[in-house]
Write an enzyme that holds these catalytic residues in place. Structure first.
Site, PDB file in Angstrom:
ATOM      1  N   LYS A  15      -4.176  26.377  16.037  1.00  0.00           N
ATOM      2  CA  LYS A  15      -3.848  26.164  14.523  1.00  0.00           C
ATOM      3  C   LYS A  15      -3.901  24.711  14.193  1.00  0.00           C
ATOM      4  O   LYS A  15      -4.621  24.306  13.217  1.00  0.00           O
ATOM      5  CB  LYS A  15      -2.470  26.821  14.564  1.00  0.00           C
ATOM      6  CG  LYS A  15      -2.360  28.184  14.741  1.00  0.00           C
ATOM      7  CD  LYS A  15      -0.920  28.722  14.329  1.00  0.00           C
ATOM      8  CE  LYS A  15       0.187  28.288  15.164  1.00  0.00           C
ATOM      9  NZ  LYS A  15       0.272  28.380  16.640  1.00  0.00           N
ATOM     10  N   ARG A  88       6.879  32.440  10.546  1.00  0.00           N
ATOM     11  CA  ARG A  88       6.845  32.922  12.173  1.00  0.00           C
ATOM     12  C   ARG A  88       7.758  34.303  12.231  1.00  0.00           C
ATOM     13  O   ARG A  88       7.757  34.605  13.101  1.00  0.00           O
ATOM     14  CB  ARG A  88       7.506  31.740  13.028  1.00  0.00           C
ATOM     15  CG  ARG A  88       6.420  30.987  13.878  1.00  0.00           C
ATOM     16  CD  ARG A  88       7.001  29.989  14.566  1.00  0.00           C
ATOM     17  NE  ARG A  88       6.208  29.609  15.785  1.00  0.00           N
ATOM     18  CZ  ARG A  88       5.652  28.364  15.940  1.00  0.00           C
ATOM     19  NH1 ARG A  88       5.714  27.526  14.674  1.00  0.00           N
ATOM     20  NH2 ARG A  88       5.273  27.992  17.039  1.00  0.00           N
ATOM     21  N   ARG A 122      -2.480  20.096  27.258  1.00  0.00           N
ATOM     22  CA  ARG A 122      -2.281  19.493  25.947  1.00  0.00           C
ATOM     23  C   ARG A 122      -1.432  18.024  26.189  1.00  0.00           C
ATOM     24  O   ARG A 122      -0.532  17.954  26.680  1.00  0.00           O
ATOM     25  CB  ARG A 122      -1.682  20.342  24.969  1.00  0.00           C
ATOM     26  CG  ARG A 122      -1.446  19.849  23.468  1.00  0.00           C
ATOM     27  CD  ARG A 122      -1.349  20.891  22.681  1.00  0.00           C
ATOM     28  NE  ARG A 122      -0.089  21.682  22.600  1.00  0.00           N
ATOM     29  CZ  ARG A 122       0.309  22.588  21.851  1.00  0.00           C
ATOM     30  NH1 ARG A 122      -0.642  22.993  20.991  1.00  0.00           N
ATOM     31  NH2 ARG A 122       1.271  23.383  21.886  1.00  0.00           N
ATOM     32  N   ARG A 155       4.565  17.296  25.083  1.00  0.00           N
ATOM     33  CA  ARG A 155       5.592  17.776  24.471  1.00  0.00           C
ATOM     34  C   ARG A 155       6.534  18.545  25.641  1.00  0.00           C
ATOM     35  O   ARG A 155       6.142  19.088  26.639  1.00  0.00           O
ATOM     36  CB  ARG A 155       5.352  18.975  23.632  1.00  0.00           C
ATOM     37  CG  ARG A 155       4.852  18.173  22.219  1.00  0.00           C
ATOM     38  CD  ARG A 155       4.116  19.265  21.518  1.00  0.00           C
ATOM     39  NE  ARG A 155       4.747  20.651  21.394  1.00  0.00           N
ATOM     40  CZ  ARG A 155       4.427  21.458  20.480  1.00  0.00           C
ATOM     41  NH1 ARG A 155       3.296  21.496  19.599  1.00  0.00           N
ATOM     42  NH2 ARG A 155       5.062  22.712  20.336  1.00  0.00           N
ATOM     43  N   ARG A 166       7.701  30.897  25.092  1.00  0.00           N
ATOM     44  CA  ARG A 166       7.253  30.710  23.614  1.00  0.00           C
ATOM     45  C   ARG A 166       6.235  32.083  23.528  1.00  0.00           C
ATOM     46  O   ARG A 166       6.129  32.312  22.480  1.00  0.00           O
ATOM     47  CB  ARG A 166       6.388  29.541  23.391  1.00  0.00           C
ATOM     48  CG  ARG A 166       7.370  28.455  23.414  1.00  0.00           C
ATOM     49  CD  ARG A 166       6.845  27.080  23.658  1.00  0.00           C
ATOM     50  NE  ARG A 166       5.738  26.656  22.597  1.00  0.00           N
ATOM     51  CZ  ARG A 166       4.902  25.584  22.601  1.00  0.00           C
ATOM     52  NH1 ARG A 166       5.096  25.126  23.774  1.00  0.00           N
ATOM     53  NH2 ARG A 166       4.178  25.550  21.739  1.00  0.00           N
TER      54      ARG A 166
HETATM   55  P1  AMP Z   1       4.791  24.498  16.990  1.00  0.00           P
HETATM   56  O1  AMP Z   1       4.645  22.989  17.197  1.00  0.00           O
HETATM   57  O2  AMP Z   1       4.171  25.096  15.896  1.00  0.00           O
HETATM   58  O3  AMP Z   1       4.543  24.956  18.577  1.00  0.00           O
HETATM   59  O4  AMP Z   1       6.427  24.586  17.369  1.00  0.00           O
HETATM   60  C1  AMP Z   1       7.255  24.112  18.272  1.00  0.00           C
HETATM   61  C2  AMP Z   1       8.675  24.823  18.128  1.00  0.00           C
HETATM   62  O5  AMP Z   1       9.134  24.355  16.982  1.00  0.00           O
HETATM   63  C3  AMP Z   1       8.491  26.031  18.324  1.00  0.00           C
HETATM   64  O6  AMP Z   1       8.524  26.807  19.623  1.00  0.00           O
HETATM   65  C4  AMP Z   1      10.007  26.894  17.693  1.00  0.00           C
HETATM   66  O7  AMP Z   1      10.998  26.230  18.466  1.00  0.00           O
HETATM   67  C5  AMP Z   1      10.124  25.792  16.462  1.00  0.00           C
HETATM   68  N1  AMP Z   1       9.283  26.095  15.358  1.00  0.00           N
HETATM   69  C6  AMP Z   1       8.321  25.681  14.518  1.00  0.00           C
HETATM   70  N2  AMP Z   1       7.964  26.346  13.591  1.00  0.00           N
HETATM   71  C7  AMP Z   1       8.933  27.456  13.532  1.00  0.00           C
HETATM   72  C8  AMP Z   1       9.445  28.578  12.620  1.00  0.00           C
HETATM   73  N3  AMP Z   1       8.467  28.691  11.436  1.00  0.00           N
HETATM   74  N4  AMP Z   1      10.437  29.138  12.763  1.00  0.00           N
HETATM   75  C9  AMP Z   1      11.195  28.768  13.696  1.00  0.00           C
HETATM   76  N5  AMP Z   1      11.126  27.952  14.683  1.00  0.00           N
HETATM   77  C10 AMP Z   1       9.867  27.103  14.509  1.00  0.00           C
END
Ligand code: AMP
Length: 208
Positions: A15, A88, A122, A155, A166
């Protein structure tokens, strides 16, 4: 060309990478809740302190915090917008629908085994949020961001143990959005396996 794009798909499905390419070529603004949360964690804001435990565990940050975070951003967005990692949950999707019309939800489809490999390999830039893969998309100079020269890092949640959580969280909480956008006739699923450029060609076709 579609103006409001939701990027669906599990963690590691591309994404961020595909969204970034659309921004560079077509001038979209990308709103990534993950990037915003990591920034909040880095700056130790109230939101960051609350979010960190959930993020480290591979769980979702509670809806009220995320919707609060996005509300202003959505209200201010008045052009071409890419939403990366939001919504999400169904509750977040309803909150989004109240603020803006989604033109297309792009669902990047990648099998779990491949996702695990991608995520653990990554490396990310803490300054400009660019992402790399150690084998398939390495930076020109080891450990250094091509775009801004910052030192790359892994990360905290890109480790194998957290990735499995996740993926589970994705299946339970986010997968229902595939049906949600399908019912609204907004869903396009794209095979997310292949080179970044091959996938990008398919993404571009879908948003025309
Ligand atoms: P990402 O970088 O999109 O993989 O997000 C990293 C982490 O941030 C996720 O595993 C969640 O813990 C949190 N997170 C990001 N976006 C959301 C969302 N829309 N709703 C809830 N938690 C989120």
């Amino acid at each position: 060309m579609k103006s409001t794009i939701v990027l669906l798909g599990p963690p590691g499905s591309g994404k961020g990478t595909q969204g970034e390419k659309l921004c560079s070529e077509f001038g979209y603004v990308k709103l990534s809740t993950g990037d915003m949360l990591r920034e909040a964690v880095k700056n130790q804001t109230e939101l960051g302190k609350k979010a960190k435990t959930y993020m480290d565990a591979g769980a979702l940050v509670p809806n009220d915090l995320i919707i609060g975070l996005m509300k202003e951003k959505m209200a201010a967005a008045n052009g071409k917008v890419i939403l990366d990692g939001f919504p999400r949950t169904l509750e977040q999707a309803d909150a989004l629908a109240e603020q803006m019309d989604v033109d297309i939800a792009l669902n990047l489809d990648v099998a779990d085994e491949e996702l695990i490999k991608r995520i653990t390999m990554r490396r990310s830039c803490p300054s400009c949020n660019a992402v790399y893969h150690l084998v398939h998309n390495p930076p020109k100079k080891d450990g250094v961001c091509d775009k801004c020269g910052s030192e790359l890092y892994q990360r905290d949640d890109d480790t194998e143990a957290t990735v499995l959580n996740r993926l589970r969280t994705y299946r339970e909480k986010t997968m229902p959005l595939v049906g949600y956008y399908y019912a609204k006739k907004k869903l396009v699923t794209i095979d997310g396996v292949g080179s970044i450029d091959e996938i990008y060609e398919k993404v571009k076709k879908a948003i025309q």
